[in-house]
Write a protein that holds these residues in place. Structure first.
Motif, PDB file in Angstrom:
ATOM      1  N   SER A  48       0.660  -1.140  -0.102  1.00  0.00           N
ATOM      2  CA  SER A  48       0.023   0.250   0.119  1.00  0.00           C
ATOM      3  C   SER A  48       0.799   1.221   0.037  1.00  0.00           C
ATOM      4  O   SER A  48       0.474   2.314  -0.590  1.00  0.00           O
ATOM      5  CB  SER A  48      -1.009   0.011   1.151  1.00  0.00           C
ATOM      6  N   SER A  52       0.732   4.352  -2.811  1.00  0.00           N
ATOM      7  CA  SER A  52       0.432   5.515  -2.384  1.00  0.00           C
ATOM      8  C   SER A  52       1.510   6.519  -2.999  1.00  0.00           C
ATOM      9  O   SER A  52       1.220   7.510  -3.496  1.00  0.00           O
ATOM     10  CB  SER A  52       0.476   5.724  -0.958  1.00  0.00           C
ATOM     11  N   VAL A  57       0.387  10.407  -3.598  1.00  0.00           N
ATOM     12  CA  VAL A  57      -0.272  11.107  -2.152  1.00  0.00           C
ATOM     13  C   VAL A  57       0.919  10.937  -1.111  1.00  0.00           C
ATOM     14  O   VAL A  57       0.524  11.324  -0.264  1.00  0.00           O
ATOM     15  CB  VAL A  57      -1.513  10.567  -2.173  1.00  0.00           C
ATOM     16  N   SER A  81      -2.454  17.091  -7.670  1.00  0.00           N
ATOM     17  CA  SER A  81      -4.064  16.632  -7.684  1.00  0.00           C
ATOM     18  C   SER A  81      -4.648  16.603  -8.565  1.00  0.00           C
ATOM     19  O   SER A  81      -5.681  15.887  -8.876  1.00  0.00           O
ATOM     20  CB  SER A  81      -4.334  17.861  -6.452  1.00  0.00           C
ATOM     21  N   ARG A  84      -3.853  13.831 -10.927  1.00  0.00           N
ATOM     22  CA  ARG A  84      -4.499  12.507 -10.496  1.00  0.00           C
ATOM     23  C   ARG A  84      -5.970  12.478 -10.772  1.00  0.00           C
ATOM     24  O   ARG A  84      -6.314  11.497 -11.217  1.00  0.00           O
ATOM     25  CB  ARG A  84      -4.212  12.658  -8.933  1.00  0.00           C
ATOM     26  N   ASN A  85      -6.336  13.659 -10.708  1.00  0.00           N
ATOM     27  CA  ASN A  85      -8.004  13.772 -10.758  1.00  0.00           C
ATOM     28  C   ASN A  85      -8.408  13.447 -12.255  1.00  0.00           C
ATOM     29  O   ASN A  85      -9.274  12.473 -12.558  1.00  0.00           O
ATOM     30  CB  ASN A  85      -8.449  15.187 -10.642  1.00  0.00           C
ATOM     31  N   VAL A  90      -8.095   5.636  -8.242  1.00  0.00           N
ATOM     32  CA  VAL A  90      -7.379   4.812  -7.193  1.00  0.00           C
ATOM     33  C   VAL A  90      -8.478   4.452  -6.306  1.00  0.00           C
ATOM     34  O   VAL A  90      -9.491   4.773  -6.121  1.00  0.00           O
ATOM     35  CB  VAL A  90      -6.716   5.769  -6.065  1.00  0.00           C
ATOM     36  N   PRO A  92      -8.892   2.705  -2.989  1.00  0.00           N
ATOM     37  CA  PRO A  92      -8.285   2.426  -1.855  1.00  0.00           C
ATOM     38  C   PRO A  92      -8.728   0.973  -0.926  1.00  0.00           C
ATOM     39  O   PRO A  92      -9.899   0.425  -1.538  1.00  0.00           O
ATOM     40  CB  PRO A  92      -8.773   3.497  -1.139  1.00  0.00           C
ATOM     41  N   GLN A  93      -7.965   0.746   0.120  1.00  0.00           N
ATOM     42  CA  GLN A  93      -8.428  -0.405   0.702  1.00  0.00           C
ATOM     43  C   GLN A  93      -9.870  -0.114   1.738  1.00  0.00           C
ATOM     44  O   GLN A  93     -10.155   1.101   1.835  1.00  0.00           O
ATOM     45  CB  GLN A  93      -7.478  -0.480   1.762  1.00  0.00           C
ATOM     46  N   SER A  96     -14.703   2.913   1.489  1.00  0.00           N
ATOM     47  CA  SER A  96     -14.338   4.373   1.099  1.00  0.00           C
ATOM     48  C   SER A  96     -15.382   5.008   0.248  1.00  0.00           C
ATOM     49  O   SER A  96     -15.537   4.855  -0.898  1.00  0.00           O
ATOM     50  CB  SER A  96     -13.062   4.542   0.101  1.00  0.00           C
ATOM     51  N   SER A  97     -16.340   5.831   0.986  1.00  0.00           N
ATOM     52  CA  SER A  97     -17.182   6.661   0.575  1.00  0.00           C
ATOM     53  C   SER A  97     -17.537   7.711   1.502  1.00  0.00           C
ATOM     54  O   SER A  97     -17.263   7.729   2.724  1.00  0.00           O
ATOM     55  CB  SER A  97     -18.283   6.045   0.207  1.00  0.00           C
ATOM     56  N   PRO A 110     -15.613  13.152  -8.379  1.00  0.00           N
ATOM     57  CA  PRO A 110     -14.331  13.464  -9.111  1.00  0.00           C
ATOM     58  C   PRO A 110     -14.621  14.403 -10.211  1.00  0.00           C
ATOM     59  O   PRO A 110     -13.791  15.124 -10.643  1.00  0.00           O
ATOM     60  CB  PRO A 110     -13.736  12.114 -10.141  1.00  0.00           C
ATOM     61  N   ARG A 155     -16.224   4.530  -8.773  1.00  0.00           N
ATOM     62  CA  ARG A 155     -15.618   5.850  -8.735  1.00  0.00           C
ATOM     63  C   ARG A 155     -14.277   6.116  -9.587  1.00  0.00           C
ATOM     64  O   ARG A 155     -13.998   7.047  -9.852  1.00  0.00           O
ATOM     65  CB  ARG A 155     -15.756   6.431  -7.325  1.00  0.00           C
TER      66      ARG A 155
END
Lengths: 220, 141, 401
Positions: A48, A52, A57, A81, A84-85, A90, A92-93, A96-97, A110, A155
């Motif tokens: 992880s 990252s 990030v 940023s 990345r957008n 990404v 994530p683990q 995630s919301s 996004p 997402r």
């Protein structure tokens, strides 16, 4: 768009900041464009952390990360940023919301972040594909673990980014959904998307074009 | 089509607490002077009695709102509470006169206490009405 | 609308319990500074108007009226009262060195009258020698009142027919004085002839107010204007030494007595404000820290989908601004409603002059207190926001969202 890391290293320190509690040793990695690359390894092996760093990030202590032809850590926070957008999705683990927003609002984030128009039809189509269309107007706090996972995947891929970085994308999913997600990631590579996933899932290895193993902060 | 909503929402509770306080405070703290030595009442007594009736009705309507789940009826009750509170604001001193000295109890306590509580109830009723109409409208959409 | 504001509004709506608690704290912060400031200013305003309305350097009253506090009750609380001394005192005072002018006043408590259903303080003055009431009457009425005319304090409503009847004497209300925030607001002023008629009529119908004093020779107080160059306190001391049965009080002493009482009230109000602020700020700091800890994952998520650190701080900042401005406005609106409505009750309870400060000052204090409470809320939230936005997103990702 390819993704490469050259001699990146990073140390996590404990609270007293005397001795590092984890060290990602000088690591180099090339993730070729349009391929699905998997990194497997035990918990705490550094997967992880590497993800990252690749996502922009976590600035590495040493080394460079290049996405396409851009050295992402030479960019300012705002530029990185924004980059990345537009280019990196990404997953994530974990769950995630933003729990108080609806599924649709979560997926739209996004787009809304930089004032882009929200393509309702595209989002509906992808929600349908992942079996979330009925839950579109429901708040995310009411979703099950599996539904949350699918929401995170939707997402990340909704903007059709050039690169997808997925941290345990099949965790919490049942057999059908696991297959669905893996084939979807695989299918995306066919259209040129570069996918890097870190996973425990043995079955996921079968979908990968190349597999790396990671142990104690060293990529083997 | 009937629409049922949550009965114990925040505006329902606020309205009930305010209505109960309104009635009880009018009966106690905001009560005007009692009868004179000769047993007759001053003019403010009639104004207070009128306001007290409205306060009792407001309390009853607020309790009924807790019992009924039907959204449209609850909306109607909120409108009734709003109308009653607005009327109550104008009763002491405007519709029904009070005593002529403004330093008297009916001016300092009854009129002002009635004003503050009726304003608060009216404001809570307006918020409730707006929320209910908004919810109704968004459901239709 | 900017993304940060849009998301801040959604966050506030989505966590209404948390938002309501912060909203209430912001309301408390703003309304404590607003309410406290308005009360203190109104007390000072009341004291100023009291000093102005007294309008004399020295007031001479019968000794027992000073001892029993009757005079103070009339002035401060509007409790009708009466006391009399012999008119000879007036002439003797006029002859004293340092006395520029001396004018009598007559106090009469009305019987229950048609106007008020309660006792009213009637104050009679001598238009020829008066220097205390006349300026107020001229200011409000434009000319002097005639025999049978009365001018009323701001708390007394003039009936449609403008007619009052006291002790069978018919009077015509010609004007109303401005508010002073003192007991004088519920008094009625009449000239010497009118009040003499009332006193005689009262005497005839059996009200024995005057005890040993003859009504035509009775006076309640003597107001003194001291000649420039003379010390007011010296003149008062001289009167107290030379005349038996009377008490000369300098108006400065009367005001400073109340002023001392007020400083006690101001200290209590100030102490309360400091206590509320201290407690609220401590609760705010703890709350923001807890909230931010709870929201670590949420903020990390925004970061990985492309949010800048500035954007994250912006979302937190806008949430705080919306909540604190909203809370401040609501808190102050409620405080205004209560203070403006119940200021007279407060005046009665504190037994001090209290005159609500000007509308525009209330408006300025209203906005200022919202601004101050918003700044405090923003500062406390910035400490917490800074901690979280400076934390590496990767650390959060590593720990799991």
């Amino acid at each position: 768009m390819n993704l490469s890391a050259k001699n990146v290293s990073f140390k996590y320190y404990g609270k007293k900041k005397k001795k590092p509690i984890f060290e990602l040793c000088s690591t180099s990695l090339d993730v070729p464009e349009g391929k699905l690359t998997a990194i497997i390894g035990h918990s705490g092996s550094g997967k992880s952390t590497l993800l990252s760093i690749l996502a922009g990030v976590l600035r590495p202590e040493k080394g460079d990360v290049t996405v396409g032809n851009v050295d992402i850590y030479s960019l300012s926070d705002r530029e990185r940023s924004f980059y990345r957008n537009k280019n990196i999705g990404v997953i994530p683990q974990g769950n995630s919301s933003l729990k108080h927003l609806t599924v649709f609002e979560n997926i739209s984030l996004p787009y809304e972040m930089y004032g882009d128009g929200v393509p309702r039809e595209n989002i509906d189509a992808i929600l349908r594909q992942f079996g979330l269309i009925e839950l579109s107007d429901e708040p995310a706090c009411g979703l099950s673990g599996g539904e949350q996972r699918r929401l995170a995947i939707v997402r990340a891929i909704v903007r059709k980014p050039s690169i997808i970085l997925a941290d345990e994308p099949t965790g919490d999913l049942d057999e059908d959904n696991r297959k669905n997600v893996l084939s979807e990631l695989k299918k995306m590579t066919m259209s040129g998307t570069t996918v890097l996933m870190v996973t425990h899932d043995k079955e996921a290895e079968g979908y990968a074009d190349q597999v790396f193993k990671m142990e104690n902060g060293v990529l083997l | 089509m009937s629409t049922k909503t949550k009965r114990f929402g925040i505006t329902d509770t606020i309205l009930l607490v305010l209505s109960a306080s309104y009635y009880l405070l009018l009966l106690t703290v905001f009560k005007p002077c009692g009868p004179k030595e000769d047993g007759s009442f001053m003019v403010c007594q009639w104004s207070w009695r009128a306001v007290l009736v409205l306060a009792a009705l407001t309390l009853i309507l607020s309790i009924v709102r807790f019992v009924i789940a039907e959204n449209n009826i609850r909306l109607g009750l909120s409108i009734a509470i709003l109308s009653q509170s607005v009327a109550a604001i104008f009763i002491p001193g405007t519709i029904i006169p009070l005593c002529m000295m403004e330093s008297m109890r009916c001016h300092e306590y009854t009129k002002q206490g009635n004003f503050v509580l009726a304003i608060l109830i009216a404001a809570a009723a307006v918020v409730d009405i707006v929320l209910k109409v908004k919810a109704k409208y968004s459901k239709k959409k | 609308m900017r993304f940060e504001i849009k998301l801040a509004i959604k966050n506030i709506k989505g966590h209404w319990g948390r938002s309501a608690a912060l909203f209430a704290l912001a309301a408390l912060l703003a309304c404590s500074i607003f309410g406290g400031s308005i009360i203190i200013r109104s007390l000072q305003n009341g004291l100023r108007s009291y000093e102005k309305r007294l309008g004399a350097d020295i007031i001479v009253i019968p000794e027992e009226a000073a001892g029993e506090g009757t005079f103070e009750s009339i002035l401060l609380q509007g409790i009708p009262g009466y006391f009399y001394m012999d008119m000879d005192v007036l002439e003797a005072i006029r002859g004293l060195e340092g006395v520029k002018a001396a004018s009598p006043q007559f106090y009469l408590a009305s019987a229950s009258s048609g106007c008020c259903d309660t006792l009213v303080q009637i104050i009679g003055f001598d238009p020829d020698s008066d220097f205390s009431v006349k300026p107020w009457i001229l200011e409000n009425y434009g000319k002097m009142i005639n025999d049978g005319d009365v001018i009323v304090g701001s708390d007394i409503r003039i009936p449609e027919n403008k007619s009052f009847r006291f002790y069978n004497v018919e009077c015509r209300a010609v004007a109303k004085l401005g508010k002073t925030g003192t007991g004088l607001d519920s008094a009625i002023y009449a000239d010497m002839n009118t009040i003499q008629r009332m006193m005689e009529s009262a005497d005839k119908i059996g009200f024995d107010y005057f005890e040993s004093v003859e009504p035509e020779n009775a006076v309640s107080s003597v107001l003194i204007d001291v000649t420039d160059g003379y010390e007011v306190r010296d003149v008062a001391r001289k009167i107290n030494l030379e005349f038996e049965g009377v008490r000369a009080i300098s108006s400065k002493d009367m005001v400073s007595g109340i002023s001392e009482g007020l400083s006690g009230v101001s200290k209590v109000v100030g102490g309360l404000i400091v206590f509320i602020w201290g407690l609220s700020i401590a609760v705010l700091i703890v709350s923001f820290n807890m909230i931010v800890n709870e929201r670590v994952g949420e903020l990390a998520l925004l970061r990985i989908i492309g949010g800048t650190k500035k954007m994250l701080a912006g979302v937190l900042l806008w949430e705080t601004i919306i909540i604190s401005v909203g809370g401040g406005l609501l808190g102050n609106a409620l405080a205004s409603l209560v203070i403006i409505s119940f200021s007279d009750i407060l005046r009665d309870a504190l037994k001090v002059p209290l005159l609500l400060t000007n509308g525009w000052i209330i408006g300025i204090v209203f906005l200022f207190s919202v601004l101050v409470s918003t700044i405090v809320c923003v500062l406390t939230s910035v400490i917490a926001a800074n901690r979280i936005t400076s934390k590496d997103t990767a650390l959060i990702l590593r720990e799991g969202l």
